[in-house]
Design an enzyme around this catalytic site. Structure first.
Site, short mmCIF file in Angstrom:
data_model
loop_
_atom_site.label_atom_id
_atom_site.label_comp_id
_atom_site.label_asym_id
_atom_site.label_seq_id
_atom_site.Cartn_x
_atom_site.Cartn_y
_atom_site.Cartn_z
N PHE A 1 1.62 5.55 0.32
CA PHE A 1 1.68 6.53 1.40
C PHE A 1 0.29 7.07 1.77
O PHE A 1 -0.05 7.20 2.94
CB PHE A 1 2.57 7.68 0.92
N HIS B 1 -2.88 17.42 -10.26
CA HIS B 1 -2.19 16.17 -9.89
C HIS B 1 -2.37 15.19 -11.03
O HIS B 1 -3.48 14.73 -11.31
CB HIS B 1 -2.73 15.57 -8.59
N GLU C 1 0.82 -1.22 0.00
CA GLU C 1 0.00 0.00 0.00
C GLU C 1 0.85 1.26 0.00
O GLU C 1 1.89 1.32 0.63
CB GLU C 1 -0.94 0.02 1.21
N1 GTP Z 1 6.19 13.64 -5.74
C1 GTP Z 1 5.09 13.06 -6.20
N2 GTP Z 1 4.90 11.75 -5.99
C2 GTP Z 1 3.77 11.20 -6.46
C3 GTP Z 1 2.81 11.95 -7.17
N3 GTP Z 1 1.81 11.10 -7.50
C4 GTP Z 1 2.12 9.91 -7.00
N4 GTP Z 1 3.32 9.95 -6.37
C5 GTP Z 1 4.03 8.86 -5.70
O1 GTP Z 1 3.29 7.68 -5.87
C6 GTP Z 1 2.62 7.33 -4.67
C7 GTP Z 1 1.17 7.08 -5.00
O2 GTP Z 1 0.69 6.12 -4.21
P1 GTP Z 1 -0.50 6.36 -3.19
O3 GTP Z 1 -0.04 7.33 -2.19
O4 GTP Z 1 -0.90 5.00 -2.77
O5 GTP Z 1 -1.69 6.99 -4.02
P2 GTP Z 1 -2.38 6.38 -5.31
O6 GTP Z 1 -1.57 5.22 -5.81
O7 GTP Z 1 -2.57 7.53 -6.20
O8 GTP Z 1 -3.78 5.85 -4.83
P3 GTP Z 1 -4.25 4.30 -4.61
O9 GTP Z 1 -4.48 3.72 -5.95
O10 GTP Z 1 -5.49 4.40 -3.82
O11 GTP Z 1 -3.15 3.61 -3.88
C8 GTP Z 1 2.77 8.49 -3.72
O12 GTP Z 1 2.80 8.13 -2.38
C9 GTP Z 1 4.07 9.12 -4.19
O13 GTP Z 1 5.16 8.44 -3.65
C10 GTP Z 1 3.06 13.33 -7.38
O14 GTP Z 1 2.27 14.05 -7.96
N5 GTP Z 1 4.20 13.82 -6.87
#
Ligand code: GTP
Ligand code: MG
Length: 445
Positions: free
Chosen positions: A65, A305, A63
């Site tokens: 962050f 985003h 999972e």
């Molecule tokens: N710096 C930065 N990191 C990002 C960005 N988008 C995603 N990430 C990285 O990718 C991870 C995305 O994982 P999650 O935090 O699980 O969010 P998600 O994958 O969009 O959502 P779920 O599908 O629900 O897990 C973040 O924690 C960051 O480490 C962004 O716009 N900027």
């Protein structure tokens, strides 16, 4: 345990009923005590000098962050509820080896990261008593022992008749868990990157379908362990999603001052954005921050985003091409008469392409950390700075279903933005008119 669990089934049903009642009536105060422990009985069971107990939790290894932040809220509200009966401290699980945090060549490995690097821990404690894991180890002496692990899993048989019924039962472990007993009977395994030093005394698997508070009777009555680790805590649902407790837990998750400062400096330097002009002043004490008037204006830029990487596959029906994302951003820039767009993305090359190709008549910004900042705050810190800057934009548009985008939306609710500038998402061209807007989870005080 078996008899006790049978009781729980009845209690679970009661709980489900109560959750429904709570949703439909304004009766929080009536249920403001532990429904399984009438106040009179509590006074007999627990004296004032009851020692602290420690609630630890961990989340499935894959999972990200932002889902982990959500699980924290569920557990924080469980701990809050437990604290009405006896003192519990929620132990903050260090951040270790998150799947998305892949930057290499940093001075330090991205593991055993304390919460204080990312969050303001005193702010968290204003909601519920919390403690860093290293402080927990120090507080419990040199033993490095967690007394009890409850490993949460689904029911092997799934949902009976497809009905969701709230229940919890001690069951044989289904999947291979991350803990095993050694020859001395000590349970070894994953403890947030402290596995060489730490072990547990007891381990049980629990099949669960339910809200976080389903753990309450177990923690209060089934075990006397002074420290309990709930592993795979993401299996517990929010007690009541989107209500006041949810938002109090969320508001308490203030980013660390250093990271907010880095984001503010970037806003001032590149985006002409300051709190005084933008109406986004942030209180030191979140409990005093109530922005019901939704008067935040935000800086003169569109915040985007743009989640790509694994989303290009996992959510391919909703993630637009760069070209189509640029088209939507351009429309917003025109509508809001702005020149600047800040793009947070997990795809830096994609942002460069927006800058040099699809949006070349506009000013495209992204946050590129200095080596020093990157070494100190690592991928998690950079992601927070990105979120902070998006949260302060005049208008925000995110990626469908991304928890990263959801957390930005919440931050904007805390800052007091009008909802129409917050609950927006990029559409894939093929979605056309079927591109539905994100749900509006508005703040509740
Ligand atoms: N710096 C930065 N990191 C990002 C960005 N988008 C995603 N990430 C990285 O990718 C991870 C995305 O994982 P999650 O935090 O699980 O969010 P998600 O994958 O969009 O959502 P779920 O599908 O629900 O897990 C973040 O924690 C960051 O480490 C962004 O716009 N900027
Ligand atoms: Mg994810």
């Amino acid at each position: 345990m078996a008899a006790y669990v049978a009781n729980l089934k009845t209690l679970g049903a009661l709980f489900a009923l109560l959750s429904v009642l709570l949703l439909f009536c304004d009766c929080h105060d009536q249920f403001d005590h532990d429904v399984f422990n009438p106040p009179g009985k509590q006074k007999v069971s627990f004296g004032a000098a009851k020692p602290n107990r420690y609630l630890l939790y961990d989340v499935n290894i894959g999972e990200g962050f932002n889902l982990r932040r959500d699980v924290h809220m569920r557990l924080a509200n469980l701990a809050k509820s437990l604290n009405k009966v006896e003192p519990w401290i929620l132990v903050l699980p260090p951040w270790s080896y998150l799947y998305h945090w892949q930057t290499e060549d940093l001075e330090n490995e991205q593991f055993r990261i304390p919460w204080s690097l990312f969050f303001d821990v005193p702010s968290l404690s204003k909601h519920v008593p919390v403690m860093e894991f290293v402080d927990f180890l120090a507080a419990t002496g040199s033993k490095n022992v967690i007394e009890q692990i409850y490993y949460l899993q689904h029911y092997k048989e799934g949902w009976e008749d497809g009905r969701f019924e709230e229940k919890i039962d001690a069951r044989e472990c289904i999947e291979r868990q991350r803990y095993e007993a050694d020859e001395e009977g000590k349970w070894r395994g994953w403890f947030f990157g402290y596995h060489e030093d730490v072990y547990a005394l007891r381990f049980e698997c629990l099949s669960v379908q339910g809200h976080a508070r389903i753990m309450e009777p177990i923690l209060l009555r089934n075990t006397t362990a002074s420290s309990v680790l709930i592993a795979r805590a993401e299996n517990l649902l929010h007690d009541i999603y989107g209500e006041r407790d949810y938002w109090e837990a969320r508001r308490s998750m203030v980013f660390s001052k250093n990271l907010r400062d880095i984001g503010d400096k970037f806003r001032a330097e590149f985006l002409n954005s300051t709190d005084d002009i933008d109406g986004t002043h942030f209180e030191d004490d979140w409990t005093k921050m109530v922005r019901k008037d939704r008067s935040a204006v935000g800086g003169p830029y569109i915040g985007v985003h743009l989640r790509r990487k694994d989303y290009l596959r996992a959510h391919k029906e909703h993630v637009p091409t760069l070209k189509h994302a640029a088209k939507q951003i351009k429309q917003l820039l025109k509508k809001y008469k702005l020149e600047k767009v800040f793009v947070a993305s997990d795809d830096v090359a994609g942002v460069d392409k927006l800058r040099t190709k699809f949006l070349k008549n506009y000013q495209v910004y992204n946050f590129v950390p200095s080596k020093e900042v990157l070494n100190k705050y690592m991928d998690g810190g950079v992601a927070i700075v990105d979120q902070w800057i998006c949260a302060h934009a005049r208008y925000f548009i995110g990626t469908h279903l991304s928890t990263f985008s959801f957390r930005i939306q919440e931050e904007r609710e805390i800052l007091g933005f009008p909802t129409k500038t917050t609950f927006n998402r990029l559409c894939k061209e093929e979605e056309g008119k079927d591109c539905e807007r994100p749900s509006k989870w508005t703040i509740v005080y």
